[in-house]
Design an enzyme around this catalytic site. Sequence first.
Site, PDB file in Angstrom:
ATOM      1  N   ASP A  13      45.357  38.383  29.342  1.00  0.00           N
ATOM      2  CA  ASP A  13      44.333  38.726  30.323  1.00  0.00           C
ATOM      3  C   ASP A  13      43.697  37.414  30.768  1.00  0.00           C
ATOM      4  O   ASP A  13      42.902  36.822  30.043  1.00  0.00           O
ATOM      5  CB  ASP A  13      43.287  39.666  29.705  1.00  0.00           C
ATOM      6  CG  ASP A  13      42.101  39.927  30.625  1.00  0.00           C
ATOM      7  OD1 ASP A  13      42.184  39.574  31.818  1.00  0.00           O
ATOM      8  OD2 ASP A  13      41.091  40.481  30.140  1.00  0.00           O
ATOM      9  N   LYS A  74      39.241  31.433  38.815  1.00  0.00           N
ATOM     10  CA  LYS A  74      40.060  32.559  39.261  1.00  0.00           C
ATOM     11  C   LYS A  74      39.680  32.987  40.680  1.00  0.00           C
ATOM     12  O   LYS A  74      40.522  33.486  41.431  1.00  0.00           O
ATOM     13  CB  LYS A  74      39.897  33.724  38.280  1.00  0.00           C
ATOM     14  CG  LYS A  74      40.774  34.939  38.560  1.00  0.00           C
ATOM     15  CD  LYS A  74      40.610  35.949  37.445  1.00  0.00           C
ATOM     16  CE  LYS A  74      41.385  37.219  37.705  1.00  0.00           C
ATOM     17  NZ  LYS A  74      41.248  38.187  36.588  1.00  0.00           N
ATOM     18  N   GLU A 199      45.119  44.902  36.330  1.00  0.00           N
ATOM     19  CA  GLU A 199      44.210  45.024  35.184  1.00  0.00           C
ATOM     20  C   GLU A 199      43.832  46.471  34.861  1.00  0.00           C
ATOM     21  O   GLU A 199      43.873  46.877  33.699  1.00  0.00           O
ATOM     22  CB  GLU A 199      42.967  44.164  35.433  1.00  0.00           C
ATOM     23  CG  GLU A 199      43.258  42.671  35.357  1.00  0.00           C
ATOM     24  CD  GLU A 199      42.145  41.804  35.895  1.00  0.00           C
ATOM     25  OE1 GLU A 199      41.092  42.373  36.302  1.00  0.00           O
ATOM     26  OE2 GLU A 199      42.292  40.575  35.917  1.00  0.00           O
ATOM     27  N   ASP A 226      36.922  48.931  36.615  1.00  0.00           N
ATOM     28  CA  ASP A 226      37.091  47.591  36.039  1.00  0.00           C
ATOM     29  C   ASP A 226      36.188  46.604  36.771  1.00  0.00           C
ATOM     30  O   ASP A 226      36.502  46.149  37.879  1.00  0.00           O
ATOM     31  CB  ASP A 226      38.558  47.173  36.160  1.00  0.00           C
ATOM     32  CG  ASP A 226      38.839  45.810  35.538  1.00  0.00           C
ATOM     33  OD1 ASP A 226      37.884  45.177  35.045  1.00  0.00           O
ATOM     34  OD2 ASP A 226      40.007  45.388  35.535  1.00  0.00           O
TER      35      ASP A 226
END
Length: 671
Positions: A13, A74, A199, A226
């Site tokens: 992850d 990210k 994810e 999420d």
Amino acid sequence: MSSANPGLIIGIDLGTTNSLVAVADPLPRIFADEQGRNMLPSVVRINADGSSTIGHEAREQAVANPLTTISSVKRLMGRSLRDVAGDLPYLSYKVVAGEHETARVEVPIGAKGTRIAEGTNPPPGPLPRGGGTGTRVVSPQEVSAMILRRLKERASKALGVEVSRAVVTVPAYFDDAQRQATRDAGRLAGLEVVRIVNEPTAAALAYGLGSTQLKGGESRAIIVYDLGGGTFDVSILRLTGTDRSSAVGSENRHTGGGGISEFFQVLATSGDTHLGGDDFDHALVELFTREMAAKFNHGKPLELDPGTRQALKSFAEQAKIRLSEHESAKVRIDVGDGRVYERTIARDEFEALIAPMVERTIECCERAMRDAKRELDGAKLSAVVMVGGSTRVPQVRARVGEVFGMEPYTAINPDEVVALGAAVQAAMLAGTASERRGLLLDVVPLSLGLETVGGAMAKLIMRNSTVPARAHEMFSTSVEGQTSIKLNVLQGEREMASDARSLGIYHLRGIPPMPAGIPKLRVEFAVDANGVLSVSAVELRSGKRMDVQIVPNHGLSQEEVERLERESISNAREDMARHRMADLVVNSRLDLHWIGTTLGRVERSGGLFEPGYLDDLKIRIAKLRRMIEDSERDWRLVEPESLYSEKEALDRASVRLQEVSIALSLAAESR
């Protein structure tokens, strides 16, 4: 450590705030570091010599090293400088435009805090110079590769075998450029990314593992909410039990044989790649700066240095975390020149600040539910699975529970559930899954198409199509005698090309001149299981053909990835030597600490030692300390073997010191 095991696949992850690595053998488990910490902060500090400090130490020293500490990278992956303009005021480091206007990080060399720190690791290769004298420019992919490399090392050490393959998760709403950037980061880290998994889909795999097994034909619908540090995704999934004996064919090869017990089918997905816990922090930072400007600068905007911006972000994050468990949080910030900003933030005040962002997530949920309505066929949702650290905010859980009319499912750690699911998928692909096996059917998050004459977007693959997906359409020319056809590949939901994101522009050349409308151009789009798009085009009358895998406008070029790979290989020997020196320095400092502590405790009992022993020991201590100081100025000044030999010699010489210390301790206890 033994050589690489080609059948072993780990799950990673790669998060905005924290990253984790896991394996399923057979049950999924997270790999912790030497201190027992599961999460690795996604923070990297670039040091003056090109080495890097990764994780907890980099985050803890971020305020002291604001210009060289890179966090939330990210959010820059596969993005242009224009895409990330909204983030720039909150970043302590400088973001500049690279090739194709890609967002790159510019790091000053010789800035405060760029010394080599204990526990540093080298990057995959030397950082390219750029941006002028005294700076280095690094891509987000390279920074992410440093994080992935550290996770790879952690897994390899724990398993006792070199790891080379991984399943890596990405937000469901990551576009093609961001997915390609993730694959490039894995490649630079020495990892083959065998599958990219969304994810929320990975979270559903972990949830399915912990729930009651479904019988053949039985199905259950769940929603995965999420909310991480930088992105938000929501997915509607249907879990369907099957008769294991009826599940045959290619699926068995992916699950180790013996049939499939469950299908995990994504029905719809929605989200926002620019919405997460970072934005909650930004709302608090804006509050702080607005109030400080009113108090100290007559309401005029304050000019904040990078260190202050980093400190404000850290204070905001700490306040947010505290407000998840307490009704208020106190903030005290030293502005300088004897000025102090101090105030208490109540939870309801914080909730008012973030309410618009929470509502944006609810709008995404409602959109996903509308898209999935037909597939659900009236079935009710059985669970709302909460994923991501930002779902710990009480307001988020309360609002989600209110909208869906049920208590959110939080039995699995929201920080770890994605990595655990990635490990489950990795085990399926490796053929090492336990008796409970599944087949994962994911979807395309955004529609894909071509620009047509007049600037419209012709969609070939619609959003929420199950992957792998393939579609083709016939086109022709609009100009007499046209010998080249431009293909502008688009991604988005709007009807006009100007409102979509261009993934790349390609030309099919060499077509014989023909009247307008006569050429027959067959264009085919294919999206693989990783969500990566390939395009082929053939003019049927002439046979002219073009096949490309889309390299997005805002990704690294193939040549750049290959160059970085070559540099990592050509510099491997030097990198390993630098890594060994860093480890030796850390261990030598520990030895000096314990020997020095013991020496200070027993030195008054000098009569217990042979003549000259303590003087010799102090000489050895001083020599090792000088070697450490030299290596920290420039690691090349000291040979690793020389440092190792001196460290071992001191360890052997200190045995007598430890014996006397133990004897004195025992004597004291007996009195």
